[in-house]
Design a protein around this motif. Sequence first.
Motif, PDB file in Angstrom:
ATOM      1  N   GLY A   1      -3.590  -3.267   3.820  1.00 24.98           N
ATOM      2  CA  GLY A   1      -2.175  -3.390   3.487  1.00 24.98           C
ATOM      3  C   GLY A   1      -1.562  -4.658   4.055  1.00 24.98           C
ATOM      4  O   GLY A   1      -0.683  -5.272   3.437  1.00 24.98           O
TER       5      GLY A   1
ATOM      6  N   VAL B   1      -4.739   1.971  -1.070  1.00 24.53           N
ATOM      7  CA  VAL B   1      -4.012   1.510   0.114  1.00 24.53           C
ATOM      8  C   VAL B   1      -2.636   2.160   0.195  1.00 24.53           C
ATOM      9  O   VAL B   1      -2.130   2.443   1.280  1.00 24.53           O
ATOM     10  CB  VAL B   1      -3.903  -0.028   0.114  1.00 24.53           C
ATOM     11  CG1 VAL B   1      -2.952  -0.525   1.197  1.00 24.53           C
ATOM     12  CG2 VAL B   1      -5.286  -0.643   0.286  1.00 24.53           C
ATOM     13  N   HIS B   2      -2.015   2.433  -0.946  1.00 26.53           N
ATOM     14  CA  HIS B   2      -0.652   2.965  -0.956  1.00 26.53           C
ATOM     15  C   HIS B   2      -0.586   4.437  -0.544  1.00 26.53           C
ATOM     16  O   HIS B   2       0.402   4.868   0.047  1.00 26.53           O
ATOM     17  CB  HIS B   2      -0.029   2.754  -2.338  1.00 26.53           C
ATOM     18  CG  HIS B   2      -0.112   1.327  -2.787  1.00 26.53           C
ATOM     19  ND1 HIS B   2       0.582   0.296  -2.177  1.00 26.53           N
ATOM     20  CD2 HIS B   2      -0.856   0.740  -3.757  1.00 26.53           C
ATOM     21  CE1 HIS B   2       0.283  -0.851  -2.769  1.00 26.53           C
ATOM     22  NE2 HIS B   2      -0.590  -0.607  -3.724  1.00 26.53           N
TER      23      HIS B   2
ATOM     24  N   LYS C   1      -4.584   0.333   6.712  1.00 23.42           N
ATOM     25  CA  LYS C   1      -3.550  -0.471   7.359  1.00 23.42           C
ATOM     26  C   LYS C   1      -3.909  -1.954   7.294  1.00 23.42           C
ATOM     27  O   LYS C   1      -3.064  -2.792   6.944  1.00 23.42           O
ATOM     28  CB  LYS C   1      -3.382  -0.023   8.816  1.00 23.42           C
ATOM     29  CG  LYS C   1      -2.359  -0.810   9.597  1.00 23.42           C
ATOM     30  CD  LYS C   1      -2.291  -0.316  11.039  1.00 23.42           C
ATOM     31  CE  LYS C   1      -1.388  -1.157  11.901  1.00 23.42           C
ATOM     32  NZ  LYS C   1      -1.881  -2.497  12.141  1.00 23.42           N
TER      33      LYS C   1
ATOM     34  N   ASP D   1      -4.174  -3.479  -2.920  1.00 23.08           N
ATOM     35  CA  ASP D   1      -3.898  -2.196  -3.560  1.00 23.08           C
ATOM     36  C   ASP D   1      -4.999  -1.191  -3.227  1.00 23.08           C
ATOM     37  O   ASP D   1      -4.757   0.004  -3.145  1.00 23.08           O
ATOM     38  CB  ASP D   1      -3.847  -2.349  -5.086  1.00 23.08           C
ATOM     39  CG  ASP D   1      -2.751  -3.298  -5.534  1.00 23.08           C
ATOM     40  OD1 ASP D   1      -1.600  -3.130  -5.092  1.00 23.08           O
ATOM     41  OD2 ASP D   1      -3.063  -4.219  -6.317  1.00 23.08           O
TER      42      ASP D   1
END
Length: 171
Positions: free
Chosen positions: A98, A127-128, A95, A103
């Motif tokens: 992000g 991160v995604h 989080k 990334d």
Amino acid sequence: MRSFVIVMLAMFAMSAAARAEPPKVAVFDLEMIDTSLQGEVNGAQADEQARLARTGDQVRKALAESGKFRVLDIAPVNAAAHGSNLQACGGCDVKLAGEIGADLVMTGVVQKVSNLILNINLYLRDVHTGQLLAAASADMRGNTDESWSRATGYLIRNRLLAPNYGAPQAQ
């Protein structure tokens, strides 16, 4: 696991090639798990806290200089990161990374059993998706600036930036 790491890193490489820029990575300062008698008696030590920060700086510098990653400034979320246990916060590292547009996120921990026996662990996550992409670990003997720096250098050279890390070895 190794072939999975290769696939995930290849996907990031292809994605980066399509964007014409390397993936953006947030590298947080390492944390300490101290189960030593010294730690129990004396608590956190200033020299070890300084080594944790320097280790994060060493990793950030090496990744940036490699050209394989765009290392982001973690200053906007650093206070929140230091106020969390990034290894057990249920994804707060992802989080926070992000929030600064990363990334990838790298966290790490140094486990101290005694002043002679320590271990450094680094973790790279997407991160995604939040998925763990890679983990690297090295033991160190001695709680000195030199031992920490050498163990970190080993992980950088032979794990994080090794061209064939995780690839099956020819017999």
